[in-house]
Design a protein around this motif. Structure first.
Motif, short mmCIF file in Angstrom:
data_model
loop_
_atom_site.label_atom_id
_atom_site.label_comp_id
_atom_site.label_asym_id
_atom_site.label_seq_id
_atom_site.Cartn_x
_atom_site.Cartn_y
_atom_site.Cartn_z
N THR A 65 40.11 64.88 -10.31
CA THR A 65 41.34 65.56 -9.78
C THR A 65 41.39 66.88 -10.15
OG1 THR A 65 42.62 64.91 -11.86
CG2 THR A 65 42.63 63.45 -10.01
N ARG A 66 40.43 67.24 -11.03
CA ARG A 66 40.36 68.67 -11.40
C ARG A 66 38.97 69.37 -10.95
NH1 ARG A 66 41.67 65.61 -15.92
NH2 ARG A 66 39.64 65.87 -16.45
N TRP A 197 47.82 64.02 -2.56
CA TRP A 197 46.45 64.65 -3.28
C TRP A 197 45.36 64.82 -2.33
CZ3 TRP A 197 41.35 63.63 -4.20
CH2 TRP A 197 40.70 64.69 -5.31
N ALA A 200 45.98 67.42 0.24
CA ALA A 200 45.96 68.60 -0.27
C ALA A 200 44.43 69.25 -0.43
CB ALA A 200 46.57 68.60 -1.74
N ARG A 201 43.43 68.35 -1.09
CA ARG A 201 42.06 68.58 -1.23
C ARG A 201 41.27 68.91 -0.06
NH1 ARG A 201 44.41 68.13 -5.34
NH2 ARG A 201 44.99 70.14 -4.51
N MET A 204 42.42 72.23 1.08
CA MET A 204 42.01 73.41 0.16
C MET A 204 40.46 73.51 0.69
SD MET A 204 42.63 75.63 -2.09
CE MET A 204 44.14 74.89 -3.06
N TRP A 228 51.08 74.79 2.70
CA TRP A 228 51.65 75.14 1.30
C TRP A 228 52.73 76.16 2.06
CZ3 TRP A 228 46.67 74.20 1.20
CH2 TRP A 228 46.06 73.45 -0.03
N HIS A 233 52.82 78.41 -5.30
CA HIS A 233 52.27 77.16 -5.52
C HIS A 233 50.90 77.24 -5.06
CE1 HIS A 233 52.62 72.58 -4.56
NE2 HIS A 233 51.96 72.83 -5.82
N ARG A 236 48.53 79.06 -7.22
CA ARG A 236 48.31 77.96 -8.57
C ARG A 236 47.40 76.91 -8.25
NH1 ARG A 236 53.78 78.63 -9.30
NH2 ARG A 236 54.26 76.51 -8.51
N ASP A 237 47.54 76.33 -7.10
CA ASP A 237 46.44 75.20 -6.79
C ASP A 237 45.02 75.82 -6.47
OD1 ASP A 237 48.73 73.26 -6.84
OD2 ASP A 237 48.91 73.18 -4.85
N LEU A 241 41.82 74.77 -8.71
CA LEU A 241 40.38 74.19 -8.08
C LEU A 241 39.20 75.11 -7.99
CD1 LEU A 241 42.29 71.61 -5.82
CD2 LEU A 241 40.88 70.99 -7.71
#
Length: 252
Positions: A65-66, A197, A200-201, A204, A228, A233, A236-237, A241
């Motif tokens: 997740t990181r 999640w 979002a990935r 990204m 987003w 936010h 930060r995301d 990543l």
């Protein structure tokens, strides 16, 4: 770094194979970072010297997740099998949630016969040959009957990856005739993380691709276009990543 295709009969569970080799001068370190995907990797590692290996060379890494970071030194060789989302569960019956953000010896999951074949892969094996050996090792894990729930998950993930208009979990659930709760249960079972999640990935990854292509618009517009609605936010995301703020990434 070299990628090779997986044999067609393994495609429902394996996305592709990858082989990484390095040979660095003494006292030289190379920091490597990867934006995570909702997938697990089965690897044969020589020279990586990861503490989680416990002296073993065949490892399983769950969904990360990181940002995945490793410092490469000396010389080494790794062959990896990148599984499709849910592939680890469909092949082994593993609890996906127990493997999130975790790397451990594959002996915890795989039978000895599979481990022995993979452990026989030697550093320097050509990528195509390593792929044949790894595929032969994985093939006995393939279930005799199709798992309809895993097939449904793959269909959902394909839609989430390919349809850029899907920005919210409720959009995915409505499009595919599922309740939000049913969608979340499916992802928890097979992926270990929620559909929010995963969305979002993927978005990204889209953002990074757009920036790499020379995007010169506002960051607020870029963030909103990919789901987003709060620029802070988004920043930060992105920083968590990618490692740097989006504006710094673009300047670089």
């Amino acid at each position: 770094m070299e990628r090779t295709e997986t044999p067609a009969d393994l495609a429902p569970w394996v996305e592709y194979h990858w082989t990484l080799a390095w040979d660095l001068p003494e006292h030289t370190a190379y920091p490597s970072a990867v934006i995570p995907h909702p997938a697990c990797n089965l690897t044969v590692e020589h020279g990586a010297a990861r503490a989680a290996a416990g002296g073993e060379v065949v490892l399983v890494t769950g969904v990360t997740t990181r940002r995945f970071e490793v410092e490469v030194t000396g010389s080494g060789w790794v062959h990896g099998v990148k599984l499709r989302p849910g592939g680890l569960v469909a092949l082994t019956g593993a609890d996906a949630r127990a493997w999130v953000d975790r790397t451990a010896p594959a002996a915890e999951l795989l039978p000895r016969g599979v481990l022995d074949v993979l452990a026989g892969l030697a550093p320097g094996t050509p990528a195509a040959d390593a792929t044949k050996v790894a595929a032969a090792a994985v093939r006995p894990l393939v279930p005799e009957t199709v798992d309809p729930a895993h097939n449904r998950l793959l269909h959902l993930v394909e839609a989430m990856l390919g349809d850029r208009t899907l920005l919210r979990v409720d959009d995915v659930a409505e499009r595919h005739g599922l309740s939000r709760r049913a969608l979340e249960r499916l992802f928890a079972r097979y992926v270990g993380v929620g559909p929010k999640w995963v969305l979002a990935r993927y978005r990204m990854h889209d953002v990074v691709t757009v920036l790499d292509s020379g995007y010169d618009g506002s960051m607020a517009d870029l963030a909103a276009a990919h789901g987003w609605y709060d620029q802070a936010h988004f920043a930060r995301d992105f920083t968590a990543l990618v490692g740097v703020p989006p504006s710094s990434y673009r300047r670089a």
